[in-house]
Design an enzyme around this catalytic site. Structure first.
Site, PDB file in Angstrom:
ATOM      1  N   HIS A  66      -3.656  -1.822 -27.260  1.00  0.00           N
ATOM      2  CA  HIS A  66      -2.497  -0.499 -26.064  1.00  0.00           C
ATOM      3  C   HIS A  66      -2.565  -2.121 -25.092  1.00  0.00           C
ATOM      4  O   HIS A  66      -1.745  -1.153 -24.105  1.00  0.00           O
ATOM      5  CB  HIS A  66      -3.316  -0.137 -26.614  1.00  0.00           C
ATOM      6  N   GLY A  72     -12.708   9.755 -31.847  1.00  0.00           N
ATOM      7  CA  GLY A  72     -11.636  10.071 -30.622  1.00  0.00           C
ATOM      8  C   GLY A  72     -10.584   9.713 -30.613  1.00  0.00           C
ATOM      9  O   GLY A  72     -10.171   9.589 -29.994  1.00  0.00           O
TER      10      GLY A  72
END
Length: 308
Positions: free
Chosen positions: A147, A251
């Protein structure tokens, strides 16, 4: 937490192909057993490809968007940012305050454990959805920033890449008269992308910097919601999964398609999958067989490393 090292005979048996359970382990399951299972997974399938999300960075003080108790947040859309000068003013004003919090954050024991696993050859490539650069700061190599990176700025006209620190200096100089008027709505308002909630009266008076080379619109070199991933990063991530023996997810709730499709690819290629996350994930009930550890990352990862 004290963790007993795996017996050498067990370690060799795992590497030789001893079967591992492929079941969901709930948060109430014995953490010590989960640590042993994770250690065994890493030994059996070295090198694994790692996919991380916001949950790996929360112990560094960077909040995520989806934890219980987090206030609702409407993320900035890609076209919304590009099409509105007012939105650009709002974003950069908030980022001027919020970015230093992200920039000065240090890697935690989770980042350090992954780096050490990579150094030992148990981890290959690291694919991260995070934009904080903490894997690199911990020393990890072969990191794919799916990202983007918050410490970079991209011109949407000439496509040049500059540092966020350079832009920070320009924004501070151009908005010197406003600095003593910055008022943060509440201190917990800094977000994973370096955004912060400020007094609404500031935005219309904020000076936005243009590209120093061509005068074009500057955008943080991250993927806003509704934006497209860099095709090269997508290709690199896909290759990393294909070249790995297994996928280790850490996570992330896998709520975004960009993350979930990586897991789907691993399953389609018959790669073993292990998910370590403190809450539910999109994979729950979808992927038929995988090792699911619903346990604290900062406790389990370092303890698993100590067993190896």
């Amino acid at each position: 937490m004290a963790a007993t090292k795996l017996h050498p005979a067990l370690r060799n048996a795992i590497r030789a192909g001893a079967n591992l359970p492929t079941e969901v382990i709930s948060a109430t399951f014995d953490v010590q057993e989960g640590i042993k299972l994770l250690s065994a997974f890493l030994l059996r399938h070295e090198p694994v490809c790692v996919l991380t999300g916001a949950g790996i960075s929360t112990d560094s003080g960077i909040p995520d968007y989806r934890s219980p108790g987090r206030p609702p947040h409407r993320p900035l859309q890609h076209l919304e940012f590009l099409g509105s000068h007012e939105r650009q003013q709002r974003y950069w004003a908030r980022s001027l305050y919020g970015y230093p919090r992200i920039r000065d954050t240090m890697p935690n024991v989770g980042h350090q454990a992954i780096n050490e696993l990579q150094r030992r050859g148990l981890v290959g490539a690291i694919i991260t959805q995070n934009v904080d650069g903490l894997h690199q700061r911990a020393g990890s190599q072969h990191v794919i920033d799916l990202h983007g990176r918050l410490d970079q700025v991209k011109c949407m006209n000439c496509h040049s890449i500059t540092t966020r620190d350079e832009l920070q200096s320009r924004l501070l100089a151009d908005n010197k008269a406003l600095l003593d008027q910055f008022s943060v709505v509440h201190d917990e308002a800094v977000r994973p992308d370096g955004d912060a909630v400020l007094d609404e009266d500031l935005y219309g008076r904020f000076t936005v910097a243009a590209c120093a080379s061509c005068g074009g619109v500057l955008k943080p070199n991250v993927v806003f919601f509704g934006g497209s991933l860099d095709p090269e990063d997508v290709k690199r991530a896909s290759t990393a999964v294909s070249e790995a023996s297994a996928l280790f997810v850490v996570g992330t709730s896998l709520a975004t398609w960009s993350a979930f499709r990586i897991v789907r690819q691993a399953v389609e290629e018959a790669k073993p999958v292990c998910v370590l996350n403190s809450g539910p994930t999109r994979a729950d009930g979808v992927i038929p067989e995988y090792l699911r550890l619903c346990m604290p990352i900062g406790e389990v990862l370092p303890a698993a490393l100590r067993q190896l």
